[in-house]
Write a protein that holds these residues in place. Structure first.
Motif, PDB file in Angstrom:
ATOM      1  N   GLN A 161       0.657  -1.304   0.195  1.00  0.00           N
ATOM      2  CA  GLN A 161       0.173   0.040  -0.302  1.00  0.00           C
ATOM      3  C   GLN A 161       0.987   1.536   0.163  1.00  0.00           C
ATOM      4  O   GLN A 161       1.954   1.402   0.766  1.00  0.00           O
ATOM      5  N   ILE A 162       0.666   1.938  -0.888  1.00  0.00           N
ATOM      6  CA  ILE A 162       0.961   3.616  -0.866  1.00  0.00           C
ATOM      7  C   ILE A 162       0.601   4.071  -0.120  1.00  0.00           C
ATOM      8  O   ILE A 162      -0.698   4.305  -0.525  1.00  0.00           O
ATOM      9  N   LEU A 163       0.987   4.636   0.787  1.00  0.00           N
ATOM     10  CA  LEU A 163       0.285   6.298   1.443  1.00  0.00           C
ATOM     11  C   LEU A 163       0.939   7.540   1.156  1.00  0.00           C
ATOM     12  O   LEU A 163       2.083   7.728   1.057  1.00  0.00           O
ATOM     13  N   GLY A 164       0.326   8.666   1.422  1.00  0.00           N
ATOM     14  CA  GLY A 164       0.930   9.945   1.684  1.00  0.00           C
ATOM     15  C   GLY A 164       0.269   9.851   3.299  1.00  0.00           C
ATOM     16  O   GLY A 164      -0.286   9.498   3.309  1.00  0.00           O
ATOM     17  N   ILE A 165       0.477  11.732   3.912  1.00  0.00           N
ATOM     18  CA  ILE A 165       0.177  11.495   4.971  1.00  0.00           C
ATOM     19  C   ILE A 165      -0.183  13.349   4.950  1.00  0.00           C
ATOM     20  O   ILE A 165       0.547  13.847   4.483  1.00  0.00           O
ATOM     21  N   GLY A 166      -1.682  13.501   5.732  1.00  0.00           N
ATOM     22  CA  GLY A 166      -1.414  15.076   5.876  1.00  0.00           C
ATOM     23  C   GLY A 166      -1.582  15.860   6.522  1.00  0.00           C
ATOM     24  O   GLY A 166      -0.990  15.114   7.898  1.00  0.00           O
ATOM     25  N   SER A 167      -1.272  17.015   6.125  1.00  0.00           N
ATOM     26  CA  SER A 167      -1.103  17.748   7.310  1.00  0.00           C
ATOM     27  C   SER A 167      -1.340  18.062   8.773  1.00  0.00           C
ATOM     28  O   SER A 167      -1.155  18.270  10.068  1.00  0.00           O
ATOM     29  N   ASP A 168      -2.683  17.293   9.001  1.00  0.00           N
ATOM     30  CA  ASP A 168      -3.954  16.947  10.079  1.00  0.00           C
ATOM     31  C   ASP A 168      -3.086  15.324  10.336  1.00  0.00           C
ATOM     32  O   ASP A 168      -4.156  15.353  11.306  1.00  0.00           O
TER      33      ASP A 168
ATOM     34  N   HIS B 199      -3.850  12.944   8.620  1.00  0.00           N
ATOM     35  CA  HIS B 199      -5.074  11.675   7.951  1.00  0.00           C
ATOM     36  C   HIS B 199      -4.508  11.790   7.026  1.00  0.00           C
ATOM     37  O   HIS B 199      -3.151  11.337   6.567  1.00  0.00           O
ATOM     38  N   ILE B 200      -4.571   9.378   6.789  1.00  0.00           N
ATOM     39  CA  ILE B 200      -4.072   9.056   6.291  1.00  0.00           C
ATOM     40  C   ILE B 200      -5.565   8.308   4.610  1.00  0.00           C
ATOM     41  O   ILE B 200      -6.549   8.321   5.531  1.00  0.00           O
ATOM     42  N   GLY B 201      -5.322   7.671   3.620  1.00  0.00           N
ATOM     43  CA  GLY B 201      -6.578   8.331   3.121  1.00  0.00           C
ATOM     44  C   GLY B 201      -7.117   9.064   3.639  1.00  0.00           C
ATOM     45  O   GLY B 201      -6.827  10.454   4.129  1.00  0.00           O
ATOM     46  N   PHE B 202      -8.306   9.363   3.304  1.00  0.00           N
ATOM     47  CA  PHE B 202      -9.082  10.387   3.936  1.00  0.00           C
ATOM     48  C   PHE B 202     -10.172  10.088   5.206  1.00  0.00           C
ATOM     49  O   PHE B 202     -10.888  10.392   5.799  1.00  0.00           O
ATOM     50  N   ASN B 203      -8.988   8.971   5.689  1.00  0.00           N
ATOM     51  CA  ASN B 203      -9.641   9.234   7.785  1.00  0.00           C
ATOM     52  C   ASN B 203      -8.933  10.709   8.463  1.00  0.00           C
ATOM     53  O   ASN B 203      -7.729  11.157   9.001  1.00  0.00           O
ATOM     54  N   GLU B 204      -9.931  11.001   8.559  1.00  0.00           N
ATOM     55  CA  GLU B 204      -9.729  12.695   9.028  1.00  0.00           C
ATOM     56  C   GLU B 204      -9.439  12.432  10.548  1.00  0.00           C
ATOM     57  O   GLU B 204      -9.839  11.156  11.102  1.00  0.00           O
TER      58      GLU B 204
ATOM     59  N   HIS C 239       6.536  13.393  12.479  1.00  0.00           N
ATOM     60  CA  HIS C 239       6.356  13.602  14.047  1.00  0.00           C
ATOM     61  C   HIS C 239       5.585  12.626  14.829  1.00  0.00           C
ATOM     62  O   HIS C 239       5.523  11.536  16.168  1.00  0.00           O
ATOM     63  N   HIS C 240       4.421  13.127  14.707  1.00  0.00           N
ATOM     64  CA  HIS C 240       3.424  12.002  15.986  1.00  0.00           C
ATOM     65  C   HIS C 240       3.283  11.171  14.799  1.00  0.00           C
ATOM     66  O   HIS C 240       2.771   9.727  15.989  1.00  0.00           O
ATOM     67  N   LEU C 241       3.130  10.553  13.618  1.00  0.00           N
ATOM     68  CA  LEU C 241       3.099   9.720  13.540  1.00  0.00           C
ATOM     69  C   LEU C 241       4.529   7.981  13.770  1.00  0.00           C
ATOM     70  O   LEU C 241       3.979   7.495  14.590  1.00  0.00           O
TER      71      LEU C 241
ATOM     72  N   TRP D  33      -4.340  11.847  15.700  1.00  0.00           N
ATOM     73  CA  TRP D  33      -3.669  11.944  14.650  1.00  0.00           C
ATOM     74  C   TRP D  33      -3.639  10.382  13.769  1.00  0.00           C
ATOM     75  O   TRP D  33      -3.264   9.125  14.322  1.00  0.00           O
ATOM     76  N   PRO D  34      -4.559  10.764  12.945  1.00  0.00           N
ATOM     77  CA  PRO D  34      -4.596   8.753  12.605  1.00  0.00           C
ATOM     78  C   PRO D  34      -4.136   8.139  11.921  1.00  0.00           C
ATOM     79  O   PRO D  34      -3.534   6.384  12.159  1.00  0.00           O
ATOM     80  N   GLY D  35      -2.961   8.906  11.547  1.00  0.00           N
ATOM     81  CA  GLY D  35      -1.761   7.879  10.334  1.00  0.00           C
ATOM     82  C   GLY D  35      -0.569   6.818  12.350  1.00  0.00           C
ATOM     83  O   GLY D  35      -0.421   5.822  11.632  1.00  0.00           O
TER      84      GLY D  35
END
Length: 260
Positions: free
Chosen positions: A128-135, A137-142, A207-209, A218-220
């Motif tokens: 699975q390739i992932l990015g991470i949002g500034s908040d 989220h991974i996928g759109f899991n806010e 950092h949180h991840l 911090w869902p990631g």
């Protein structure tokens, strides 16, 4: 969780190496494909290797992470169209081999359940390739998403809509408010997760991840419980990591045969 700190082009090459090795060992592999800016270097590198005859996607399958709800099928920012434009149409995936959630489904609940079943029927995602949002989220899991969640409809935060407005001419009002997304438990079911993040805007989330407590805020961070996660970050995205020097020395001492 392995953390690799390197320049963006090197990170893309490392991710492509992992996918090339996977396809060589298992031509029928199932790939999890992410949209957004972070994976674009990976896709460009995979295309170069495909054009050089180094790998083939002819027997592979793919599942995308998410989709906006309500965008017309021909909208250029529909994730089905984005993933086709960035990778699927540029290599030799068979017709219909890559599937995404249906953002135009009349029955969203049933459609999401069918998507989950399709991933299981395919044997699960190998990488699975992932990015991470500034908040975070991974996928759109806010933030606030259940760590046990599966594919479902979500409401996007204003921060995410603002971050994505650049794809809609800078107009946040054109960014949909709802999406369908693989859940955190769905993502955790992949056998190998490769997350890539670049730029200082991602430093707090990274950092949180890597170093924070596991939390729905911090869902990631749920990935800390995954047995095989590769976190690929450039020096800017690694800027808040307290253990950055340790991660650098660990990677420098890594056996060449090990791979990601």
């Amino acid at each position: 969780m392995e953390v690799v700190i390197a320049a963006p082009d090197e990170l893309a090459g490392l991710a492509a190496d992992a996918i090339e090795q996977l396809l060589a060992a298992k031509p029928t592999a199932v790939l999890g494909l992410a949209t957004g800016s972070s994976p674009l270097g990976i896709y460009d590198e995979l295309v170069r290797r495909y054009e050089a005859g180094r790998l083939s996607f002819a027997q592979a399958r793919g599942f995308t992470l998410d989709e906006y709800v309500g965008l017309p099928a021909d909208h250029p920012e529909s994730y089905r169209n984005v993933i086709d434009r960035e990778i699927v149409s540029r290599v030799d995936f068979a017709p219909g081999a890559v599937r995404g959630p249906d953002g135009l489904a009349a029955d969203v609940v049933t459609s999401c359940a069918e998507y989950e079943a399709a991933i299981v029927a395919a044997g699960g995602v190998d990488l699975q390739i992932l990015g991470i949002g500034s908040d975070g989220h991974i996928g759109f899991n806010e933030p606030g998403s259940s760590l046990a969640s599966r594919t479902r409809i979500k409401t996007l935060t204003e921060q995410t809509r603002g971050d994505n407005a650049r794809f809609f001419g800078g107009d946040i009002d054109l960014v949909p408010r709802h999406c369908l997304t693989q859940g955190l438990a769905t993502i955790m079911s992949a056998r190998h997760v490769v997350l890539i993040a670049t730029g200082y805007a991602k430093a707090e989330a990274v950092h949180h991840l890597v170093e924070g407590s596991v939390s729905a805020m911090w869902p990631g961070t749920v990935l800390q419980h995954h047995p095989h996660v590769s976190v690929l970050v450039d020096p800017a995205a690694a800027g808040r990591l307290q253990l950055a020097d340790y991660f650098r020395s660990t990677y420098a001492a890594k056996p060449e045969w090990q791979g990601l």
